[in-house]
Design an enzyme around this catalytic site. Structure first.
Site, short mmCIF file in Angstrom:
data_model
loop_
_atom_site.label_atom_id
_atom_site.label_comp_id
_atom_site.label_asym_id
_atom_site.label_seq_id
_atom_site.Cartn_x
_atom_site.Cartn_y
_atom_site.Cartn_z
CG HIS A 195 -3.27 2.80 5.72
ND1 HIS A 195 -4.55 3.22 6.05
CD2 HIS A 195 -3.19 2.98 4.38
CE1 HIS A 195 -5.19 3.61 4.98
NE2 HIS A 195 -4.38 3.49 3.95
CD GLU A 241 -1.89 2.38 1.25
OE1 GLU A 241 -2.65 3.22 0.72
OE2 GLU A 241 -0.92 2.73 1.95
CG ASP A 242 2.96 4.77 1.75
OD1 ASP A 242 3.38 5.10 0.62
OD2 ASP A 242 2.90 5.57 2.71
CB ILE A 266 5.34 3.72 5.88
CG1 ILE A 266 5.76 3.64 4.40
CG2 ILE A 266 4.54 2.49 6.27
CD1 ILE A 266 6.67 2.47 4.09
CG ASN A 304 -5.44 8.56 0.01
OD1 ASN A 304 -4.38 8.10 0.38
ND2 ASN A 304 -6.37 7.80 -0.53
CG ASN A 335 -5.16 7.13 3.83
OD1 ASN A 335 -4.09 6.96 3.25
ND2 ASN A 335 -6.31 6.71 3.31
CG ASP A 336 0.53 8.83 3.40
OD1 ASP A 336 1.30 8.02 3.97
OD2 ASP A 336 0.86 9.46 2.38
CG ASP A 350 -3.97 5.95 -2.64
OD1 ASP A 350 -3.40 6.24 -1.58
OD2 ASP A 350 -4.79 5.02 -2.73
CG ASN A 351 -0.14 6.48 -0.44
OD1 ASN A 351 -0.77 7.16 0.38
ND2 ASN A 351 -0.07 5.17 -0.36
#
Length: 355
Positions: free
Chosen positions: A115, A53-54, A117, A224, A168-169, A269-270
């Site tokens: 989630h 995810e990250d 990082i 996000n 989330n982030d 997203d990221n």
């Protein structure tokens, strides 16, 4: 007369439902199809099957990857197994994945659900890894010290706070200092679903330090990804369901002032930031409905965009990679190192490409 009032109220209710449904589908980009954009040499990273995810790449080419996220309403291929932190050396020709051992008597590995990082390197070159964690679907930030020789993470601290309910982030600005996004306002599952459906733009960004915790920006429709410019002067925030990336000026007292916003035809997203050029690399969901309502016959697509010169009047935006889900499903993050592009996903595999 009473029947007429009931019929009128029903009509208004149906009209509002239709309006919100139309808005909901628009915000999720429900009808977009992807035109593939290929790179010359791409290979799936062996050993990653349940999400990446990250990710965060250190200057020496070691990449931390969070894997195994279990998030309400999102597909998981291993819902009964804890998540893990992985390490990949991008200097290797054929990348091998190593699961990092977590050391610390007070850390519960069985409830680990990583989630977003971020890393912070101290003046003495100590590397701290800050990880958003969802034990029992709550939100904490776990602070680790990376022990490179032992290939392990030493757990130092668990951070909890009432202003960090739906993390989330995260972007670290110190060993225990960070900005973080809350992607929802409510914590109740039922209310969160209505918040998402109705498009209540109530999510927000928080600055945390051991002595001060404060909301620094709000009014987001699913805040996000978050990151910071190489010079530390600007903070970038992705607003997933508004298809926007916001640029904020960061001040000496950690407050943020909105500077500009960019619009996209994808769910951003990221955000990763190239430490040399300052370019933004963003993992995106071209069609969000396929993320929230997974169908193996019609899987979510992947898309990576690169943003150059974001602070200028005419930033350059380019789709670097796009796939309809046959290779990579649900891209969330992308980052570069010495001509290599590493792309992660919310619950699927990871891909490494030559640029």
């Amino acid at each position: 007369m009473a029947k007429l009032m009931v019929l009128t109220l029903l009509g208004l209710g149906l009209a509002l439902f239709r309006d919100h449904r139309a808005s909901y589908l628009t915000r999720l980009n429900a009808f977009r199809e992807v035109t593939p954009v290929e790179l010359p040499n791409c290979n799936l990273v062996k050993g990653i099957e349940t999400g990446s995810e990250d990710l965060e790449i250190l200057p020496n080419g070691l990449a931390f990857i969070s894997s195994g996220l279990r998030y309400p309403g999102i597909k998981s291929f291993e819902p009964d197994k804890p998540g893990k932190m992985l390490l990949v050396d991008l200097n290797e020709e054929d990348q091998t994945v190593l699961e990092l051992k977590i050391i610390g008597s007070k850390f519960d590995e069985y409830s680990f659900n990583p989630h977003g990082i971020s890393t912070f390197t101290d003046e003495d070159n100590t590397v701290y890894l800050l990880v958003v964690n969802h034990p029992d679907f709550k939100s904490t930030v776990e602070v680790f010290k990376f022990q490179e020789e032992e290939k392990s993470l030493l757990h130092l601290k668990t951070i909890r706070h009432k202003l960090l309910p739906n993390l989330n982030d995260i972007v670290a600005v110190g060993p225990e200092h960070f900005y973080a996004t809350n992607d929802h306002y409510f914590t109740d599952v039922y209310l969160k679903s209505w918040e998402l459906y109705l498009g209540l733009a109530w999510s927000y960004v928080v600055y945390y330090s051991p002595t001060e915790v404060q909301v620094m920006a709000d009014g987001f429709d699913f805040a996000n990804g978050i990151n910071i410019s190489p010079d530390g002067k600007y903070v970038y925030i992705s607003e997933l369901l508004a298809h926007k990336i916001h640029v904020y000026e960061k001040h000496a007292n950690w407050t943020l002032t909105p500077l500009k916003s960019l619009d996209f035809n994808t769910l951003v997203d990221n955000i990763s930031v190239d430490p040399v050029t300052g370019d933004l690399w963003v993992g995106c969901h071209p069609n969000g409905i396929r993320i929230f309502f997974y169908d193996s016959e019609n899987p979510p697509a992947s898309e990576v965009i690169r943003i150059q010169n974001i602070l200028t009047e005419e930033p350059k935006v380019r789709v670097v990679y796009a796939d309809n889900g046959t290779v990579l499903q649900g891209s969330t993050v992308a980052s570069v190192y010495k001509g290599k592009l590493l792309v992660g996903t919310v619950f699927h595999k990871a891909l490494c490409c030559e640029l």
